[in-house]
Design a protein around this motif. Structure first.
Motif, PDB file in Angstrom:
ATOM      1  N   GLN A   2      79.423  91.487   4.375  1.00 48.97           N
ATOM      2  CA  GLN A   2      79.331  90.866   3.039  1.00 48.97           C
ATOM      3  C   GLN A   2      80.762  90.611   2.261  1.00 48.97           C
ATOM      4  N   ASP A  50      82.878  86.347  -5.242  1.00 51.52           N
ATOM      5  CA  ASP A  50      81.920  87.177  -4.356  1.00 51.52           C
ATOM      6  C   ASP A  50      81.096  88.366  -5.289  1.00 51.52           C
ATOM      7  N   ASN A  71      74.066  84.350  -5.956  1.00 51.13           N
ATOM      8  CA  ASN A  71      74.270  85.392  -4.909  1.00 51.13           C
ATOM      9  C   ASN A  71      75.531  86.366  -5.072  1.00 51.13           C
ATOM     10  N   ALA A 102      79.822  84.982   6.879  1.00 51.39           N
ATOM     11  CA  ALA A 102      79.212  85.510   5.896  1.00 51.39           C
ATOM     12  C   ALA A 102      79.688  84.761   4.566  1.00 51.39           C
ATOM     13  N   ARG A 123      77.476  81.943   1.979  1.00 52.27           N
ATOM     14  CA  ARG A 123      77.510  82.201   0.585  1.00 52.27           C
ATOM     15  C   ARG A 123      77.699  80.887  -0.089  1.00 52.27           C
TER      16      ARG A 123
END
Ligand SMILES: CC(C)(COP(=O)(O)OP(=O)(O)OC[C@H]1O[C@@H](n2cnc3c(N)ncnc32)[C@H](O)[C@@H]1OP(=O)(O)O)[C@@H](O)C(=O)NCCC(=O)NCCSC(=O)C[C@H](O)C(=O)O
Ligand SMILES: [Mg+2]
Length: 286
Positions: free
Chosen positions: A4, A29, A62, A281, A285
């Motif tokens: 992640q 992020d 997210n 990942a 995103r």
């Protein structure tokens, strides 16, 4: 290595409605919603309410949502934690609680006892914390570490230098501890938020050392960190070629391949797969 992404971890003062609104559209992020140093003393109590309303009502997509509380040794820390525990029960999404100035695992227990289930993160920013980094990283509730290089410099009486020489032993101790226990670790902030070149150099150093990403204080810093901590096209290409060459070598009964004049063994394949997992990942995103 965490798949992640935590390339860009943006601090947002919990008291600043406009910045909280802006965060919904920013390419980061993770967000650290700050109740500690970014919030003035006379705003501390209102900031809690502003933040809880934002966590309930605003769509941060997210991006990971991390709340930095005040220390339990302050007038606000205990109520910060209890307020976040209540917000969680009422349906707010909080992905982690970040505890400032963690000195030892007991600091994590004290917060953990007040708020069950949610992962804990530790600000690593005191010399005692650095010396206890292993025990802190081993704590079962700990998910991530954040370097607090401003507080560390203050405590050390160190000067800020482009090569961060005075910081390196502390950064290294925390990195070793986080990696030994499989925890996320994010580098400290770069204070001169208009100096893109200086930020890029510090991000490159942090990436080379093995940090997962960088904490940031201003939206203008996001793209530099996102680029620095993502696998580059050359790294992705190399990882794919290493995996293909190793598979071919194995099909011939060999345990080692050669790519670009360098040996590739099983351990390099582990790294190559992590590079590809991180790239995937990041792509997922967006
Ligand atoms: C540094 C700042 C005070 C600068 O703020 P400002 O003067 O408002 O900047 P700009 O006018 O350039 O802002 C442009 C727009 O961007 C929004 N903005 C600014 N910063 C943020 C942010 N962090 N998150 C989201 N949005 C942000 C402004 O609202 C403007 O929006 P708009 O008006 O719609 O155009 C300010 O950036 C700031 O407060 N940054 C955070 C500071 C902070 O969090 N400090 C504490 C963390 S650092 C630390 O404690 C590390 C650790 O503990 C250690 O010891 O090292
Ligand atoms: Mg600090």
């Amino acid at each position: 290595m965490s798949a992640q992404p935590y390339r860009s971890v943006l601090y947002i003062p919990g008291s600043k409605e406009r910045a909280l609104d802006k965060a919904m559209g920013l390419d980061c992020d993770a967000i650290i919603f700050d109740l500690e140093d970014a919030v003035a003393v006379d705003e501390k109590i209102n900031a809690r309410d502003t933040l809880v309303a934002a966590l309930k009502d605003k769509d941060f997509g997210n991006r990971a949502r991390i709340v930095r509380i005040n220390g339990l040794d302050t007038d606000w820390g205990r109520k910060d934690v209890l307020k976040m525990a209540r917000a969680l029960r009422e349906g707010a999404r909080i992905d982690a609680i970040l505890i400032p100035k963690v000195n030892d695992p007991a600091d994590l227990d004290a917060v953990g006892d007040l708020i069950p289930d949610v992962p804990l993160w530790a600000m690593m920013e005191t010399s005692l914390g650095m010396l206890n980094a292993q025990a802190i990283a081993a704590h079962p509730r700990l998910q991530g570490m954040v370097m607090g290089t401003n507080d560390l410099a203050k405590e050390l009486g160190a000067r800020f230098r482009p090569d961060r020489l005075p910081m390196l032993s502390g950064l290294g101790l925390c990195l070793l501890a986080a990696k030994a226990y499989g925890k996320i670790i994010v580098d400290g902030v770069y204070n001169a938020f208009k100096d893109e070149e200086g930020l890029a150099a510090e991000c490159a150093q942090g990436r080379d050392m093995g940090f997962d990403g960088k904490t940031l204080i201003h939206p203008a810093q996001l793209s530099v960190a996102n680029t620095a901590f993502a696998p580059s096209e050359a790294e992705i290409d190399l990882a794919e070629r290493q995996i293909a060459a190793f598979d071919e070598a194995r099909s011939k009964g060999q345990g080692v391949a050669v790519v670009d004049g360098k040996i590739v063994e099983n351990l390099h394949i582990v790294t190559a797969r992590q590079v590809l997992a991180k790239a995937e990942a990041i792509a997922a995103r967006i």
